[in-house]
Design an enzyme around this catalytic site. Structure first.
Site, short mmCIF file in Angstrom:
data_model
loop_
_atom_site.label_atom_id
_atom_site.label_comp_id
_atom_site.label_asym_id
_atom_site.label_seq_id
_atom_site.Cartn_x
_atom_site.Cartn_y
_atom_site.Cartn_z
N THR A 1 27.38 52.88 24.01
CA THR A 1 28.37 53.84 23.52
C THR A 1 29.70 53.17 23.24
O THR A 1 30.47 53.61 22.39
CB THR A 1 28.54 54.96 24.56
OG1 THR A 1 27.32 55.68 24.61
CG2 THR A 1 29.65 55.92 24.22
N THR B 1 25.93 52.49 29.16
CA THR B 1 26.05 52.90 30.56
C THR B 1 24.69 53.28 31.18
O THR B 1 24.54 53.21 32.40
CB THR B 1 26.99 54.12 30.70
OG1 THR B 1 26.46 55.21 29.92
CG2 THR B 1 28.40 53.81 30.25
N1 ASP Z 1 22.95 55.89 25.63
C1 ASP Z 1 24.12 55.05 25.76
C2 ASP Z 1 23.68 53.68 26.20
O1 ASP Z 1 23.35 53.53 27.36
C3 ASP Z 1 25.06 55.65 26.73
C4 ASP Z 1 26.30 54.87 27.00
O2 ASP Z 1 26.46 53.72 26.67
O3 ASP Z 1 27.20 55.49 27.60
O4 ASP Z 1 23.61 52.79 25.41
#
Ligand code: ASP
Length: 334
Positions: free
Chosen positions: A12, A91
């Site tokens: 993200t 994340t």
């Molecule tokens: N779906 C995303 C990922 O893990 C979520 C994020 O980065 O917050 O790449």
């Protein structure tokens, strides 16, 4: 000033959306690493190197990307122009990559993971601040001679051993599973130093299964039947109830899996605390045993325990063990 290499993998933090007011409607892994750096005025003109290692939503993380990351990290460890490494990551599986790096890192330069809960196009994008913090933490760690792995998120620094995503959408989404964040200047837990060669062997198949009301082991038996034609099932991590208890139906199926040669580890589905090892753990009697005998994954989440079981089995493939895996303690791993 120490030189930092930023390795980008997507997430993200590199995500973009069409409507900045709808911060949940976006696509992860759209911006390149240099665009991430350019969004942080304090970093422009600093002594940084960048490399795009992968570009994915971290829900799709796996061994193939970890191998690319391992290759880039090994090169960075050898490069005298690099003092510290920052990795941008999604994340969702950051805790798994953090756990893997904590187990494998055998160099003497600090590695800092960072991420974001809002895409780069959101009015409240947290990526630029997190990236700046991560670079600063990596720099000061290099100056102190720190060689461990940490994660910097929402203004706090977590040991890679403890960090996990604890909230699905809050800005301050990470915690240490009951362990406090690292204080500024405090030494980071020493990595286990298993070395990157572990990742060169073909990965074992390790699945996670949850104990819950009515858990009768149906999925475990289905997996065992499927393994007969589709290739071996090597390990199962059970996300147990409470402090490591397993529904009796699932426990019986796990015992059948154990008898078929599958290594079983116990973690907890509870967010904090994990399953502490107790005397007698790991000494299954071959008669059926008891759930309490499956080796306990300590404070690891089920997903982290799966990473550690994969790595443990990989190591045993490279160096055959003196004792069978189910009798070895996994406590030192964490
Ligand atoms: N779906 C995303 C990922 O893990 C979520 C994020 O980065 O917050 O790449």
């Amino acid at each position: 000033m120490s030189r930092v290499l930023i390795l980008a993998t997507g997430g993200t933090i590199a995500g973009t959306g069409i409507d900045p007011q709808r911060s949940w409607a976006y696509q992860a892994a759209q911006l390149g690493v240099d665009q991430l750096v350019q969004a942080v005025p304090e970093l422009v003109g600093e002594s940084l190197a960048t490399r795009q290692v992968a570009q994915l939503d971290s829900k799709d993380m796996g061994v193939s990307t970890w191998r690319l990351l391992a290759q880039a990290l090994q090169e960075a460890m050898r490069d005298p122009a690099v003092d510290a490494i920052v990795i941008t990551h999604g994340t969702d599986t950051l805790e798994e990559t953090a756990c893997l790096l904590h187990a494998l890192h055998d160099g003497c330069k600090p590695i800092v993971l960072t991420a974001a809960m809002r895409p780069a196009t959101a009015p409240d994008a947290d990526g630029p601040r997190n990236l700046l913090d991560a670079v600063r933490v990596a720099r000061s760690a290099a100056l102190r001679g720190e060689g461990g792995v940490a994660a910097v998120l929402a203004g706090r620094t977590w040991s890679a051993r403890d960090v996990r995503k604890a909230h699905s959408h809050a800005m301050d989404a990470f915690d240490g599973g009951g362990e406090p964040p690292l204080r500024e200047g405090e030494s980071w837990p020493a990595p286990m130093g298993w070395g990157w060669a572990c990742l060169s062997a073909a990965p074992p198949r390790v699945e996670v299964i949850t104990s819950h009301a009515d858990a009768d082991g149906w999925l475990v038996d289905a997996a065992l039947r499927h393994a007969a034609s589709a290739g071996p099932l090597d390990g199962l991590v059970v996300a147990a109830t409470g402090h490591g208890t397993v529904h009796q139906g699932l426990e019986a199926a796990l015992q059948r899996a154990h008898q078929a040669g599958v290594v079983v580890w116990r973690s907890s589905r509870v967010a904090r605390g994990g399953v502490q090892a107790r005397e007698g753990d790991g000494e299954c009697d071959g008669q059926g045993g008891a759930a309490a005998a499956w080796p306990a994954a300590g404070s690891l989440t089920a997903a982290q325990a799966r990473v550690m079981l994969v790595l443990t089995l990989l190591r045993q493939r490279l160096q055959p063990p003196q004792r069978p895996p189910e009798t070895s303690s996994i406590a030192p791993a964490v």
